[in-house]
Design an enzyme around this catalytic site. Structure first.
Site, PDB file in Angstrom:
ATOM      1  N   LYS A  53       0.848  -1.203   0.000  1.00 53.72           N
ATOM      2  CA  LYS A  53       0.000   0.000   0.000  1.00 53.72           C
ATOM      3  C   LYS A  53       0.881   1.250   0.000  1.00 53.72           C
ATOM      4  CE  LYS A  53      -3.832  -2.361   2.231  1.00 53.72           C
ATOM      5  NZ  LYS A  53      -4.587  -2.666   3.454  1.00 53.72           N
ATOM      6  N   GLN A  97      -4.383  -1.378   9.644  1.00 52.81           N
ATOM      7  CA  GLN A  97      -4.350  -2.699   9.013  1.00 52.81           C
ATOM      8  C   GLN A  97      -4.971  -3.740   9.946  1.00 52.81           C
ATOM      9  OE1 GLN A  97      -3.245  -3.378   5.807  1.00 52.81           O
ATOM     10  NE2 GLN A  97      -4.056  -5.436   6.170  1.00 52.81           N
ATOM     11  N   ASP A 120     -10.807   3.248   4.207  1.00 53.84           N
ATOM     12  CA  ASP A 120     -11.188   1.840   4.084  1.00 53.84           C
ATOM     13  C   ASP A 120     -12.713   1.691   4.046  1.00 53.84           C
ATOM     14  OD1 ASP A 120      -9.219  -0.033   3.683  1.00 53.84           O
ATOM     15  OD2 ASP A 120      -8.688  -0.228   5.811  1.00 53.84           O
TER      16      ASP A 120
END
Ligand code: NDP
Length: 286
Positions: A53, A97, A120
Site C-alpha cells: 500500500k 491494518q 477503508d
C-alpha cells in the site's frame, strides 16, 4: 470453451495512471494526497499488505506515512496516534491494518478514525451511508470488484448475483453495491444449505470465503462472470502457491469471464485505496 480473463493488473495500471494525473494536479495546487497507515503486530501477511500500500501510494505521487507498533502495545498509544492524525489537516486518509491483536477492540479502533478520513470505508457512518445508497467511502475490495465488472462489460441490471461470504470487509458491502447496481442479490455463508444450488443460479458469482478452490466448475452457471476475492496459500506439499476460493482450472471451462489469483482482485483493492485517498484529498479543497 475457456473464459475471458479479467486482468486485475492491467485494469489497475490504467486506473492508477489516471489517479496519478489527478494527484499531480492537486500537488500543483499545494496539496499532496496523504495516507497514514497503522500496523500493529508482526503478522507477515499484514506487513506485506502495508508495504504494498505504501509503495503504491508513492508510485502514484501521493505521500504515505507508516506507523508500526509492537504486538503488545497499549491500545491507548494507538488511539492517541489516531487522534493526532485526525487533527492533522495534511493527512487525508487513515487506515489501520486488520487484523489487530486480540487485546484490541477492533470496532472501537475503526470508529476512532474520523469518518471523512476513513479511506477503508469501515466506519459505521460510512457503512450507513453505503447502506442508504449514498456512499462516501466504498470499502476497497468490493469497490475494485465493481470496477472489474464494469470493465469486463458484465451487465448488472436484473442479473442474479450470488456472493459467498458475509464479512463486513467484503461480503456485506459487496451485496449493497450489487443491489445498488440493479442485481438480485443472494448472500451465502457457512450456514447456507446447498451452496451449489445458489451458485449455479448466479450470473455474477463473487467468492470471498478464504477456502482454497472451494468453488468448482460444476457449481458455476455457464457463461457467468466469476470474481474470486479469496487469497489462500496452499500448503508446501501442494506447491505453496497462492490460490483463490475458486478452482480456476475447472471454473474457466464454464464461466464466461473470470478473475485469476494472483493478478485479479488483489491489485484492484490497493488501487481503490488510492482512489479513496485521492477523493478525500480532493474533498478537502471544498
Ligand atoms: P472472513 O473470514 O471474514 O469471512 C469469510 C466468510 O466466508 C464468512 O462470512 C463465512 O461465513 C463464509 N464461509 C466460511 N466457510 C464457508 C462455507 N463452507 N460455505 C460458505 N461460506 C463460508 O473473510 P474475509 O471476507 O475477510 O476474506 C475472504 C477471503 O478474501 C480471504 O481469503 C481473504 O484473504 C480474501 N481477501 C482478499 C482481498 C483482496 O484484496 N483480494 C481483500 C480482503 C480479503 P460465516 O459468516 O457464517 O462464518
Amino acid at each position: 470453451m475457456s473464459a475471458r480473463i479479467i486482468d486485475g493488473n492491467a485494469l489497475s495500471a490504467a486506473v492508477r495512471a489516471d489517479l496519478a494525473e489527478r494527484a499531480a494536479k492537486l500537488v500543483a495546487r499545494g496539496i499532496t494526497p496523504s495516507l497514514a497507515v497503522i500496523l500493529v503486530g508482526e503478522d507477515p501477511a499484514s506487513a506485506v499488505y502495508v508495504r504494498n500500500k505504501v509503495a503504491a501510494c508513492e508510485k502514484a505521487g501521493m505521500r504515505s506515512l507508516k506507523f508500526v507498533y509492537a504486538p503488545d502495545v497499549n491500545p491507548a498509544e494507538v488511539f492517541a496516534k489516531i487522534a493526532e492524525l485526525n487533527a492533522d489537516a495534511s493527512v487525508h486518509g487513515i487506515l489501520v491494518q486488520l487484523p489487530l491483536p486480540k487485546h484490541f477492540d477492533a470496532d472501537a479502533v475503526l470508529e476512532a478514525i474520523a469518518a471523512d478520513k476513513d479511506v477503508d470505508g469501515f466506519h459505521a457512518e460510512n457503512v450507513g451511508a453505503l447502506a442508504q445508497g449514498n456512499p462516501r467511502f466504498i470499502p476497497c475490495t468490493p469497490y475494485g470488484v465493481m470496477k472489474m465488472l464494469e470493465s469486463s462489460g458484465t451487465p448488472t441490471k436484473g442479473a442474479e448475483a450470488v456472493i459467498v461470504g458475509r464479512s463486513n470487509i467484503v461480503g456485506k458491502p459487496m451485496a449493497l453495491l450489487l443491489l445498488g447496481a440493479g442485481c438480485t442479490v443472494t448472500v451465502c455463508h457457512s450456514q447456507t444449505r446447498d451452496l451449489a444450488f445458489h451458485t449455479r443460479r448466479a450470473d455474477i458469482l463473487v467468492a470471498a470465503v478464504g477456502r482454497p478452490k472451494m468453488i468448482t466448475g460444476d457449481m458455476i452457471k455457464p457463461g457467468a462472470t466469476v470474481i474470486d476475492v479469496g487469497i489462500n496459500r496452499l500448503p508446501p506439499e501442494q506447491g505453496g502457491k497462492l490460490c483463490g476460493d475458486v478452482d480456476f482450472d475447472s471454473a474457466k471451462e464454464v464461466a464466461g469471464a473470470i478473475t485469476p489469483v494472483p493478478g485479479g482482485v488483489g491489485p484492484m483493492t490497493i488501487t481503490m485505496l488510492l482512489a479513496n485517498t485521492l477523493e478525500a484529498a480532493e474533498r478537502s479543497l471544498t
